[in-house]
Design an enzyme around this catalytic site. Structure first.
Site, mmCIF file in Angstrom:
data_model
loop_
_atom_site.group_PDB
_atom_site.id
_atom_site.type_symbol
_atom_site.label_atom_id
_atom_site.label_comp_id
_atom_site.label_asym_id
_atom_site.label_seq_id
_atom_site.Cartn_x
_atom_site.Cartn_y
_atom_site.Cartn_z
ATOM 1 N N ASP A 94 -3.859 -1.771 7.244
ATOM 2 C CA ASP A 94 -4.086 -1.584 8.574
ATOM 3 C C ASP A 94 -5.599 -1.148 8.797
ATOM 4 O O ASP A 94 -6.316 -1.344 9.599
ATOM 5 C CB ASP A 94 -3.236 -0.534 9.313
ATOM 6 C CG ASP A 94 -1.910 -0.946 9.249
ATOM 7 O OD1 ASP A 94 -1.402 -2.095 8.779
ATOM 8 O OD2 ASP A 94 -0.933 -0.241 9.782
ATOM 9 N N TYR A 100 -4.486 6.939 4.256
ATOM 10 C CA TYR A 100 -3.856 5.446 4.312
ATOM 11 C C TYR A 100 -4.583 4.702 3.446
ATOM 12 O O TYR A 100 -4.499 4.568 2.308
ATOM 13 C CB TYR A 100 -4.115 5.261 5.984
ATOM 14 C CG TYR A 100 -2.811 4.623 6.560
ATOM 15 C CD1 TYR A 100 -1.550 4.988 6.052
ATOM 16 C CD2 TYR A 100 -2.856 3.571 7.507
ATOM 17 C CE1 TYR A 100 -0.374 4.241 6.511
ATOM 18 C CE2 TYR A 100 -1.986 2.940 7.942
ATOM 19 C CZ TYR A 100 -0.550 3.395 7.561
ATOM 20 O OH TYR A 100 0.750 2.691 8.077
ATOM 21 N N TRP A 101 -5.150 3.331 4.210
ATOM 22 C CA TRP A 101 -5.547 2.444 3.228
ATOM 23 C C TRP A 101 -7.050 2.389 3.033
ATOM 24 O O TRP A 101 -7.558 1.506 2.484
ATOM 25 C CB TRP A 101 -5.124 1.029 3.907
ATOM 26 C CG TRP A 101 -3.899 0.535 4.057
ATOM 27 C CD1 TRP A 101 -3.044 0.693 4.976
ATOM 28 C CD2 TRP A 101 -3.115 0.076 2.799
ATOM 29 N NE1 TRP A 101 -1.613 0.352 4.496
ATOM 30 C CE2 TRP A 101 -1.640 -0.162 3.390
ATOM 31 C CE3 TRP A 101 -3.319 -0.612 1.726
ATOM 32 C CZ2 TRP A 101 -0.743 -0.768 2.689
ATOM 33 C CZ3 TRP A 101 -2.481 -1.171 0.989
ATOM 34 C CH2 TRP A 101 -1.024 -1.201 1.363
ATOM 35 N N GLN A 135 2.918 -10.549 9.110
ATOM 36 C CA GLN A 135 2.224 -9.917 8.099
ATOM 37 C C GLN A 135 2.456 -10.879 6.906
ATOM 38 O O GLN A 135 3.101 -11.908 6.911
ATOM 39 C CB GLN A 135 3.086 -8.771 7.641
ATOM 40 C CG GLN A 135 2.988 -7.576 8.523
ATOM 41 C CD GLN A 135 3.945 -6.386 8.082
ATOM 42 O OE1 GLN A 135 4.863 -6.543 7.915
ATOM 43 N NE2 GLN A 135 3.183 -5.234 8.044
ATOM 44 N N TYR A 181 9.059 5.061 10.067
ATOM 45 C CA TYR A 181 9.444 3.550 10.353
ATOM 46 C C TYR A 181 10.785 3.152 10.747
ATOM 47 O O TYR A 181 11.473 2.794 9.777
ATOM 48 C CB TYR A 181 8.607 2.619 9.370
ATOM 49 C CG TYR A 181 7.444 2.863 8.866
ATOM 50 C CD1 TYR A 181 6.138 2.644 9.856
ATOM 51 C CD2 TYR A 181 6.990 3.446 7.638
ATOM 52 C CE1 TYR A 181 4.975 2.954 9.453
ATOM 53 C CE2 TYR A 181 5.725 3.672 7.388
ATOM 54 C CZ TYR A 181 4.524 3.477 8.171
ATOM 55 O OH TYR A 181 3.392 3.695 7.857
ATOM 56 N N GLU A 202 5.073 6.966 0.470
ATOM 57 C CA GLU A 202 4.253 5.787 0.782
ATOM 58 C C GLU A 202 2.816 5.428 0.116
ATOM 59 O O GLU A 202 2.730 4.350 -0.430
ATOM 60 C CB GLU A 202 4.162 5.976 2.360
ATOM 61 C CG GLU A 202 3.707 4.601 3.097
ATOM 62 C CD GLU A 202 3.518 5.148 4.579
ATOM 63 O OE1 GLU A 202 3.535 6.396 4.846
ATOM 64 O OE2 GLU A 202 3.182 4.020 5.453
HETATM 65 C C1 2M8 Z 1 2.100 0.247 8.238
HETATM 66 O O1 2M8 Z 1 1.840 -0.202 9.461
HETATM 67 C C2 2M8 Z 1 2.416 0.196 10.603
HETATM 68 C C3 2M8 Z 1 1.805 -0.852 11.465
HETATM 69 O O2 2M8 Z 1 2.528 -2.298 11.474
HETATM 70 C C4 2M8 Z 1 1.926 1.349 11.075
HETATM 71 O O3 2M8 Z 1 0.987 2.109 10.459
HETATM 72 O O4 2M8 Z 1 2.691 1.803 11.988
HETATM 73 C C5 2M8 Z 1 1.422 -0.562 7.022
HETATM 74 O O5 2M8 Z 1 1.260 0.035 5.915
HETATM 75 C C6 2M8 Z 1 2.178 -1.949 6.811
HETATM 76 O O6 2M8 Z 1 1.678 -2.528 5.927
HETATM 77 C C7 2M8 Z 1 3.576 -1.497 6.712
HETATM 78 O O7 2M8 Z 1 4.231 -2.829 6.595
HETATM 79 C C8 2M8 Z 1 4.121 -0.592 7.611
HETATM 80 C C9 2M8 Z 1 5.656 -0.151 7.079
HETATM 81 O O8 2M8 Z 1 5.794 0.130 6.075
HETATM 82 O O9 2M8 Z 1 3.511 0.457 7.812
#
Ligand code: 2M8
Length: 463
Positions: free
Chosen positions: A194, A387-388, A127, A46, A431
């Site tokens: 997500d 993931y979630w 968000q 990110y 994460e």
């Molecule tokens: C995740 O979301 C992003 C898209 O927004 C991704 O998967 O690319 C999620 O866990 C989100 O809640 C979080 O804010 C973001 C950055 O940590 O990653």
């Protein structure tokens, strides 16, 4: 910014306790992920600024470097839309090429919407609004310190209160034209959870049209693609993005024809809790009485809306598909929304604690730590590594821990805090974590994981 240029005070341990070396390691993660005035959510997965990540990051930074905490939020709010919306991503012009998709070009928000900011490129979504909670933490950690620090914090509150107020007003109006007290999201990315099975039924109803070709860069940053959403989930995510672009991110247009309109209970509950924080901030900055009356109304409406989504059989609160007019009955951590919103009747609190302490969540006998999986292992959509869909998320633990404390459930809160810190002490600042083995998954060195650890470690030091 090179590491040696980052503020020294980040490594000072101001008033936090050191649990198995968690504190200095957490501080270092935030230092290493620091970019100019804000912090990347993770070193490579990110590379831009994310909205609710920044709020959690500021909450943690408040304990080690107040100035950096305020800079973090200022940087985000500098990209606020004229509607009041705080964008979910503020793009970093210095991010390496081909490092994250969808990028600023794909969103194209500044060309499509007159409401987008001029000084920054952003996504077109938002968000959950943790920001006012972080701003209040900045105030709490400054109080009782030297006069200069208090004066700086007060000035920060004063200059940012109008931005917070317009952000919450946007959510209470554009995102709730029905006046239900619940926020409508346009995309699973807005929920922050997500690929949660919360969205499966609503996503299944969408027929995916032509999506311009794209390459996923996220998969190159994780060791196993099964940790991330699937390609078919991504196709749906990208199709919804195309539709939002066609609507030029216009709220009325989206509300008229968008195929994904969902009342998100977790988002709505965070808004209630953030409104409580905003109310306190409004008193510090002596905001007009009318503002305070409005905020109080939002809090009440939010709690009523959540109560209407209560599902007695699941013992949880559930989201609502606005178009199908149906509840989305899935057992996930989002169901604890009323706990986060607070102000609960005794009976509802008992119900929620019963669910938290059940096999469906923290008392599942196979768990490595007594921490809630993001999706209940009893759900068909549960997946322990994806993931979630099942992993344990430290930020979610933080939300529950903090809510339990606010409800006076100190013993339960302490278990949540201790177990979370032990998991991080063993597995690092991942994460998310596999619930049955504690294996760290997704990105390592995730900023918000480090930040919530700092806030948990500091508990007891602040009011
Ligand atoms: C995740 O979301 C992003 C898209 O927004 C991704 O998967 O690319 C999620 O866990 C989100 O809640 C979080 O804010 C973001 C950055 O940590 O990653």
């Amino acid at each position: 910014m090179r590491e040696e240029e980052l503020p020294e005070s980040l490594s000072e341990q101001q008033g936090t306790r050191n649990v198995a070396g968690v504190n200095p390691r957490a501080t270092d993660v935030l230092r290493r992920n620091g970019v100019k005035s804000w912090t990347k959510p993770a070193p490579s997965l990110y590379p831009h600024q994310w909205s609710w990540d920044s709020a959690f990051i500021a909450l943690g930074l408040a304990h080690v470097d107040n100035r950096r905490a305020t800079n973090e939020l200022e940087a985000l709010f500098n990209a606020q839309w004229s509607t009041g919306k705080v964008p979910h991503i503020v793009f970093n012009p210095e991010a390496p090429p081909k490092s994250y998709f969808p990028d600023a070009e794909r969103w194209n928000s500044s060309a499509l919407s007159e409401h987008a900011p001029t000084g920054a490129r952003t996504s077109g979504l938002c968000q959950p609004p943790v920001h006012a909670i972080a701003v209040r933490r900045i105030w709490q950690t400054a109080r009782g310190k030297d006069n200069e620090r208090v004066a700086r914090a007060r000035a920060f509150l004063k200059s940012n209160y109008p931005r917070l107020f317009s952000w919450h007003r946007y959510l209470a109006s554009a995102r709730d034209p029905e006046g239900s007290g619940l926020v409508t999201i346009y995309h699973p990315w807005e929920s922050g959870t997500d690929n949660s099975p919360r969205w499966d039924a609503a996503l299944d109803k969408i027929s995916v049209g032509e999506v311009p070709p794209y390459t996923r860069y996220d998969l190159q940053h994780v060791t196993d693609p099964s940790h991330r959403p699937t390609d078919s989930e991504y196709d749906r995510f990208l199709w919804l993005l195309e539709l939002l672009k066609r609507a030029r991110y216009d709220e009325a247009d989206i509300y008229e024809r968008h195929p994904f309109l969902v009342k998100d209970v977790l988002f709505s509950a965070i808004l209630v809790a953030a409104n409580e924080a905003l109310l306190e901030i409004s008193e510090v900055v002596e905001a007009p009485r009318e503002d305070r009356a409005l905020i109080e109304g939002w809090i009440e409406r939010g709690r009523t809306g959540l109560e209407e989504q209560w599902d007695q059989e699941l013992g949880l609160c559930v989201d609502k598909d606005v178009l199908a007019e149906e509840p989305l009955r899935v057992s996930t951590i989002a169901g604890f929304a009323p706990l986060i919103a607070g102000g609960l009747e005794k009976e509802r609190l008992r119900d929620l604690l019963g669910t938290l302490d059940s096999e469906a969540f923290c008392r599942n006998g196979s768990l490595r730590y007594m921490l809630p999986p993001s999706t209940s292992p009893e759900e068909p959509g549960f997946h322990p590594r994806s993931y979630w869909r099942g992993p344990v998320w430290p930020v979610a633990n933080w939300l529950l821990w903090w809510s339990l404390l606010r409800m006076g459930e100190d013993d339960r809160a302490e278990v949540m805090r201790r177990e979370t810190l032990e998991e991080l002490s063993e597995g690092g600042f991942a994460e998310y974590f596999e619930p049955f083995t504690g294996e760290p998954l997704g990105s390592g060195e995730q900023s918000w994981t480090a930040a919530v650890a700092l806030d948990m470690l500091a508990a007891g030091d602040i009011g």
